[in-house]
Design an enzyme around this catalytic site. Structure first.
Site, PDB file in Angstrom:
ATOM      1  N   ASN A 174      48.849  42.966  31.661  1.00  0.00           N
ATOM      2  CA  ASN A 174      48.567  44.298  32.190  1.00  0.00           C
ATOM      3  C   ASN A 174      48.608  44.217  33.712  1.00  0.00           C
ATOM      4  OD1 ASN A 174      47.491  46.755  32.922  1.00  0.00           O
ATOM      5  ND2 ASN A 174      45.440  46.353  32.093  1.00  0.00           N
ATOM      6  N   TRP A 175      49.641  44.781  34.286  1.00  0.00           N
ATOM      7  CA  TRP A 175      49.821  44.661  35.748  1.00  0.00           C
ATOM      8  C   TRP A 175      48.937  45.621  36.527  1.00  0.00           C
ATOM      9  CZ3 TRP A 175      55.875  44.299  36.725  1.00  0.00           C
ATOM     10  CH2 TRP A 175      56.382  43.186  36.028  1.00  0.00           C
ATOM     11  N   LYS A 176      48.356  46.586  35.845  1.00  0.00           N
ATOM     12  CA  LYS A 176      47.496  47.597  36.496  1.00  0.00           C
ATOM     13  C   LYS A 176      48.217  48.262  37.671  1.00  0.00           C
ATOM     14  CE  LYS A 176      43.536  44.944  35.000  1.00  0.00           C
ATOM     15  NZ  LYS A 176      42.098  44.703  35.094  1.00  0.00           N
TER      16      LYS A 176
ATOM     17  N   HIS B 171      41.613  51.096  27.512  1.00  0.00           N
ATOM     18  CA  HIS B 171      41.210  50.049  28.450  1.00  0.00           C
ATOM     19  C   HIS B 171      39.910  50.458  29.140  1.00  0.00           C
ATOM     20  CE1 HIS B 171      41.185  47.384  31.914  1.00  0.00           C
ATOM     21  NE2 HIS B 171      41.991  46.595  31.220  1.00  0.00           N
TER      22      HIS B 171
ATOM     23  N   GLU C  22      38.962  50.334  32.087  1.00  0.00           N
ATOM     24  CA  GLU C  22      39.107  51.066  33.351  1.00  0.00           C
ATOM     25  C   GLU C  22      39.418  52.544  33.082  1.00  0.00           C
ATOM     26  OE1 GLU C  22      41.878  48.301  35.102  1.00  0.00           O
ATOM     27  OE2 GLU C  22      40.267  46.828  35.131  1.00  0.00           O
TER      28      GLU C  22
ATOM     29  N   GLU D 272      37.930  43.155  24.859  1.00  0.00           N
ATOM     30  CA  GLU D 272      37.782  42.829  26.272  1.00  0.00           C
ATOM     31  C   GLU D 272      36.348  43.120  26.716  1.00  0.00           C
ATOM     32  OE1 GLU D 272      41.737  42.933  28.465  1.00  0.00           O
ATOM     33  OE2 GLU D 272      41.105  45.007  28.332  1.00  0.00           O
TER      34      GLU D 272
ATOM     35  N   GLY E 233      38.239  40.849  35.204  1.00  0.00           N
ATOM     36  CA  GLY E 233      38.407  40.740  36.655  1.00  0.00           C
ATOM     37  C   GLY E 233      37.232  40.105  37.377  1.00  0.00           C
TER      38      GLY E 233
ATOM     39  N   SER F 166      39.364  37.658  32.266  1.00  0.00           N
ATOM     40  CA  SER F 166      39.405  36.432  33.070  1.00  0.00           C
ATOM     41  C   SER F 166      40.049  35.250  32.337  1.00  0.00           C
ATOM     42  CB  SER F 166      38.006  36.060  33.579  1.00  0.00           C
ATOM     43  OG  SER F 166      37.519  37.093  34.416  1.00  0.00           O
TER      44      SER F 166
ATOM     45  N   GLY G 145      44.726  39.824  35.932  1.00  0.00           N
ATOM     46  CA  GLY G 145      45.067  39.113  37.174  1.00  0.00           C
ATOM     47  C   GLY G 145      46.116  38.025  37.007  1.00  0.00           C
TER      48      GLY G 145
HETATM   49  C1  PEP Z   1      42.341  43.402  31.782  1.00  0.00           C
HETATM   50  O1  PEP Z   1      42.086  44.224  32.666  1.00  0.00           O
HETATM   51  O2  PEP Z   1      42.830  43.789  30.714  1.00  0.00           O
HETATM   52  C2  PEP Z   1      42.024  42.004  32.029  1.00  0.00           C
HETATM   53  C3  PEP Z   1      41.899  41.210  31.000  1.00  0.00           C
HETATM   54  O3  PEP Z   1      41.884  41.616  33.334  1.00  0.00           O
HETATM   55  P1  PEP Z   1      41.606  40.123  33.883  1.00  0.00           P
HETATM   56  O4  PEP Z   1      42.464  39.180  33.106  1.00  0.00           O
HETATM   57  O5  PEP Z   1      41.970  40.186  35.324  1.00  0.00           O
HETATM   58  O6  PEP Z   1      40.150  39.859  33.664  1.00  0.00           O
END
Ligand code: PEP
Length: 249
Positions: free
Chosen positions: A9-11, A94, A96, A166, A172, A212, A234
């Site tokens: 997921n590049w966000k 998600h 966010e 998640e 993050g 993470s 990330g």
């Molecule tokens: C995400 O936002 O789906 C995610 C898993 O982010 P990160 O790997 O940066 O924690």
């Protein structure tokens, strides 16, 4: 056999040129991968059409979609529009989107249904915030997200869905769920799916872990029987790290 999947997921990251270069690098490394995991990338909307031309084995996802098919919904992008540029998957629910854009379980359910009807495969995200885990409500919260978010789907439609657990406190933050915490919740999710659908849906559902995840911790997470891959934020922005996670299988 459940499909193993690693999705990036590049966000809100990369300009078009960087995104195209990243997609090209991911595609190249995908050809050298040592695992049989399916690799998916979810660039920003603006990049989807061009990125599609950079990839072959790697699958394309969007990070969201509209809950409507067409009409006066300024700023929205419909599932059919995404399909028309070669998108196959869509990340829905998600954390966010839930926290920053106030998407609730009902809206996510509407999006899931529309996405499926228009030919997109939802990567359905669920997960508790820290306070919910600390107060012991994490199973209850995730159960409700799944019960409402996936309500009204047929077993057949569920074969097109991927679930991503998640924990919000791990997204993050650099704080990763322990392999035991991930396994415990993934097993529980399979139980929720069994009670809502049937054994086939529960057994065959790919349940990804997100939060993470890095090349250094992916192997331990993925070695759990109910963890079928990862949704990566990330670490998906560097092709080597992302493929390092893919190769952790
Ligand atoms: C995400 O936002 O789906 C995610 C898993 O982010 P990160 O790997 O940066 O924690």
């Amino acid at each position: 056999m459940r499909k193993k999947i690693v999705a990036g997921n590049w966000k809100l990251n990369t300009l078009l040129k960087e995104g195209m270069e990243l997609a090209k690098a991911v595609e190249k490394l995908e050809h050298e991968k040592t695992s049989d995991a399916l690799v998916i990338i979810a660039p920003p909307y603006t990049h989807l059409s061009k990125v599609k031309d950079m990839i072959a084995n790697v699958k394309l996802s969007s990070q969201n979609c509209a809950a409507e098919t067409s009409g006066a919904f300024t700023g929205e992008v419909s599932p059919a529009m995404l399909v028309s540029v070669g998108v196959e998957y869509v990340i829905l629910g998600h954390s966010e989107r839930r926290s920053l854009y106030h998407e609730d379980n009902e809206l996510i359910n509407k999006k899931v249904k529309l996405a499926l009807a228009e030919g997109l495969k939802p990567i359905f995200c669920c997960g508790e915030v820290l306070e919910e885990r600390e107060s012991g409500r994490h199973f209850e919260v995730v159960k409700e997200q799944i019960e409402i978010g996936l309500r009204g789907l047929s077993a057949d439609q569920m074969s097109q869905v991927v679930v991503a657990y998640e924990p919000v406190w791990a997204i993050g933050t650099g704080v990763v769920a322990s392999p035991d915490q991930a396994q415990e919740m993934h097993k529980e999710i399979r139980g929720f799916l069994l009670s809502m659908f049937d054994e086939k849906v529960a057994d065959e559902m790919s349940i990804l872990y997100g939060g993470s995840c890095k090349p250094s911790n992916a192997k331990e997470l993925f070695s759990n029987p109910d963890v079928d891959g990862g949704l990566i934020g990330g670490a998906a922005l560097k092709a080597e790290d992302f493929l390092g996670i893919v190769n952790a299988y």
